[in-house]
Design a protein around this motif. Sequence first.
Motif, mmCIF file in Angstrom:
data_model
loop_
_atom_site.group_PDB
_atom_site.id
_atom_site.type_symbol
_atom_site.label_atom_id
_atom_site.label_comp_id
_atom_site.label_asym_id
_atom_site.label_seq_id
_atom_site.Cartn_x
_atom_site.Cartn_y
_atom_site.Cartn_z
ATOM 1 N N ALA A 1 0.875 -1.186 0.000
ATOM 2 C CA ALA A 1 0.000 0.000 0.000
ATOM 3 C C ALA A 1 0.902 1.223 0.000
ATOM 4 O O ALA A 1 2.093 1.104 -0.314
ATOM 5 C CB ALA A 1 -0.935 -0.042 1.204
ATOM 6 N N ASN B 1 -8.672 -4.230 -10.275
ATOM 7 C CA ASN B 1 -10.037 -3.841 -9.922
ATOM 8 C C ASN B 1 -10.388 -2.421 -10.356
ATOM 9 O O ASN B 1 -11.565 -2.063 -10.392
ATOM 10 C CB ASN B 1 -10.223 -3.926 -8.398
ATOM 11 C CG ASN B 1 -10.482 -5.338 -7.939
ATOM 12 O OD1 ASN B 1 -11.565 -5.866 -8.133
ATOM 13 N ND2 ASN B 1 -9.474 -5.965 -7.351
ATOM 14 N N GLY B 2 -9.406 -1.611 -10.620
ATOM 15 C CA GLY B 2 -9.647 -0.201 -10.907
ATOM 16 C C GLY B 2 -10.146 0.032 -12.321
ATOM 17 O O GLY B 2 -10.106 -0.855 -13.179
ATOM 18 N N ARG C 1 -9.952 -0.084 -18.201
ATOM 19 C CA ARG C 1 -11.028 -1.017 -18.636
ATOM 20 C C ARG C 1 -11.434 -0.808 -20.084
ATOM 21 O O ARG C 1 -11.718 -1.776 -20.792
ATOM 22 C CB ARG C 1 -12.259 -0.853 -17.750
ATOM 23 C CG ARG C 1 -12.081 -1.393 -16.353
ATOM 24 C CD ARG C 1 -13.363 -1.190 -15.557
ATOM 25 N NE ARG C 1 -13.143 -1.467 -14.157
ATOM 26 C CZ ARG C 1 -13.735 -0.815 -13.163
ATOM 27 N NH1 ARG C 1 -14.597 0.162 -13.428
ATOM 28 N NH2 ARG C 1 -13.483 -1.127 -11.910
ATOM 29 N N GLY D 1 -15.365 2.698 -1.073
ATOM 30 C CA GLY D 1 -14.110 2.433 -0.349
ATOM 31 C C GLY D 1 -14.248 2.603 1.153
ATOM 32 O O GLY D 1 -15.318 2.917 1.679
HETATM 33 N N1 LIG Z 1 -15.400 -1.066 -3.213
HETATM 34 C C1 LIG Z 1 -15.996 -1.698 -4.223
HETATM 35 O O1 LIG Z 1 -17.166 -2.132 -4.142
HETATM 36 C C2 LIG Z 1 -15.266 -1.900 -5.523
HETATM 37 C C3 LIG Z 1 -15.836 -2.724 -6.482
HETATM 38 C C4 LIG Z 1 -15.177 -2.905 -7.710
HETATM 39 C C5 LIG Z 1 -13.962 -2.265 -7.895
HETATM 40 N N2 LIG Z 1 -13.447 -1.458 -6.934
HETATM 41 C C6 LIG Z 1 -12.165 -0.823 -7.159
HETATM 42 O O2 LIG Z 1 -11.210 -1.500 -6.353
HETATM 43 C C7 LIG Z 1 -10.201 -0.596 -5.920
HETATM 44 C C8 LIG Z 1 -10.057 -0.659 -4.404
HETATM 45 O O3 LIG Z 1 -11.281 -0.337 -3.799
HETATM 46 P P1 LIG Z 1 -11.428 -0.103 -2.221
HETATM 47 O O4 LIG Z 1 -12.857 0.156 -2.025
HETATM 48 O O5 LIG Z 1 -10.778 -1.203 -1.436
HETATM 49 O O6 LIG Z 1 -10.553 1.266 -2.063
HETATM 50 P P2 LIG Z 1 -9.969 2.045 -0.799
HETATM 51 O O7 LIG Z 1 -10.719 1.739 0.439
HETATM 52 O O8 LIG Z 1 -9.877 3.460 -1.212
HETATM 53 O O9 LIG Z 1 -8.477 1.459 -0.629
HETATM 54 C C9 LIG Z 1 -7.489 1.762 -1.543
HETATM 55 C C10 LIG Z 1 -6.166 1.110 -1.137
HETATM 56 O O10 LIG Z 1 -5.229 1.365 -2.184
HETATM 57 C C11 LIG Z 1 -4.028 1.873 -1.668
HETATM 58 N N3 LIG Z 1 -3.465 2.790 -2.665
HETATM 59 C C12 LIG Z 1 -4.022 3.914 -3.169
HETATM 60 N N4 LIG Z 1 -3.200 4.493 -4.068
HETATM 61 C C13 LIG Z 1 -2.094 3.701 -4.132
HETATM 62 C C14 LIG Z 1 -0.873 3.755 -4.874
HETATM 63 N N5 LIG Z 1 -0.618 4.742 -5.735
HETATM 64 N N6 LIG Z 1 0.029 2.761 -4.706
HETATM 65 C C15 LIG Z 1 -0.224 1.755 -3.835
HETATM 66 N N7 LIG Z 1 -1.348 1.644 -3.095
HETATM 67 C C16 LIG Z 1 -2.271 2.616 -3.247
HETATM 68 C C17 LIG Z 1 -4.422 2.572 -0.383
HETATM 69 O O11 LIG Z 1 -3.275 2.580 0.429
HETATM 70 P P3 LIG Z 1 -3.241 3.156 1.934
HETATM 71 O O12 LIG Z 1 -4.077 2.190 2.751
HETATM 72 O O13 LIG Z 1 -1.799 3.108 2.306
HETATM 73 O O14 LIG Z 1 -3.831 4.528 1.852
HETATM 74 C C18 LIG Z 1 -5.547 1.658 0.130
HETATM 75 O O15 LIG Z 1 -5.026 0.580 0.877
HETATM 76 C C19 LIG Z 1 -10.607 0.779 -6.482
HETATM 77 O O16 LIG Z 1 -9.936 0.970 -7.713
HETATM 78 C C20 LIG Z 1 -12.086 0.627 -6.739
HETATM 79 O O17 LIG Z 1 -12.550 1.482 -7.756
HETATM 80 C C21 LIG Z 1 -14.041 -1.282 -5.745
#
Ligand SMILES: NC(=O)c1ccc[n+]([C@@H]2O[C@H](COP(=O)([O-])OP(=O)(O)OC[C@H]3O[C@@H](n4cnc5c(N)ncnc54)[C@H](OP(=O)(O)O)[C@@H]3O)[C@@H](O)[C@H]2O)c1
Length: 345
Positions: free
Chosen positions: A36, A94-95, A99, A161
């Motif tokens: 992360a 996932n991002g 896409r 998130g």
């Molecule tokens: N939530 C959903 O239902 C869902 C469904 C489909 C797809 N997605 C996609 O899946 C991804 C993750 O979703 P989430 O809900 O778990 O997001 P989140 O809660 O915002 O968590 C993001 C994580 O990514 C890390 N991160 C951010 N920028 C980074 C970088 N440049 N290098 C390395 N690590 C980085 C953050 O690190 P820190 O912890 O150190 O800040 C955090 O651990 C997103 O792209 C989202 O669009 C989400």
Amino acid sequence: MAFRVGVVGVGPVGDRILRVLKERDFSIEGAPVVMATRERVEMLADEEVLVRKVAPELFEGLDVVFFAGREGAKGASVEWGRVATDAGAWVIDNGGDFRMTPGYALIVPEVNMDAVSEENRHICSPNCSTIQMVVAINPLHRAAGVKRIVVSTYQAVSGWGQRAMEEFEHQVSRYAAGEPVEFDPSVFAKPIAFDCLPHIGSFKDGLYTSEELKMVYETRKIMEEPEMAITATAVRVPVVIGHAESVNVEFERPLSRHEALEILRDPEQSPGVTVIDDPQELQYPTQADCLADEHKDAVLVGRVREDPSVEHGLNLWCVSDNLRKGAATNTVQIAEGLIERDLLA
Ligand SMILES: NC(=O)c1ccc[n+]([C@@H]2O[C@H](COP(=O)([O-])OP(=O)(O)OC[C@H]3O[C@@H](n4cnc5c(N)ncnc54)[C@H](OP(=O)(O)O)[C@@H]3O)[C@@H](O)[C@H]2O)c1
């Protein structure tokens, strides 16, 4: 054979990826390399995990890296996707950054696993709302040809998130205490406790939101139907986990409720679908249902009924866990599909 696995991002999706890998006994050599933006020890998938600060050398020797970071120019897959593939790993992302980029496969294994190709090892997993809709609709499309889809979503706060889950909890506790609900407009534009917001993502052309347009363009790409007529309204609702969708479909050919249910109940024709549809007995799926162990990776479908207002029309309601089948499970299934095709090495 065991594989060396990396996970970038430890929000709710990263946590679910680690859980799903364990639950499905994905064959991992050593411990996954979890990354992360900063180093720390964190509880993930019920274990203390060393989270490393992402760095180029951490990708060396990995076979597959699951990306669950934030999107955009400073997001995880824009910054680190190429580093991972250059190091020889497959990326399963996932991002939303790649896409719709030509040459990048956008995969829902139940629908189009054969679209992967060794030429581009960066594979994208669709938006959560798109995944559950195509799993439910594709079998019916094969039977009767989809002409037009009108979809309205009811999406959980966790789709935004970790910060959104904390923001919702904070608002709920103030609401329950009878205090004015404070809110952080950088998460949701208005209070989400307790209201429904017809606004997910940012407003784009024609005043559709980015989330609504993702459902249109991603569905066409996955189903390889570039002209398919689709229109979407995406709504955030005060639910923690689980997205629901009301889907109205117009088909080329007749399809009765009975025929549609027969197709959807057949696991060969409709992999990943579980039908809960007996309205007289109050059997229909809700967002809470997708949290049950037996349904946690399924797309639940119910309320199937003919729509007499159009020729060959059907309405249905589908529900799925946005963090699992809408994200983590879909990506782990993609990796399993690569193993089945002898591509992951
Ligand atoms: N939530 C959903 O239902 C869902 C469904 C489909 C797809 N997605 C996609 O899946 C991804 C993750 O979703 P989430 O809900 O778990 O997001 P989140 O809660 O915002 O968590 C993001 C994580 O990514 C890390 N991160 C951010 N920028 C980074 C970088 N440049 N290098 C390395 N690590 C980085 C953050 O690190 P820190 O912890 O150190 O800040 C955090 O651990 C997103 O792209 C989202 O669009 C989400």
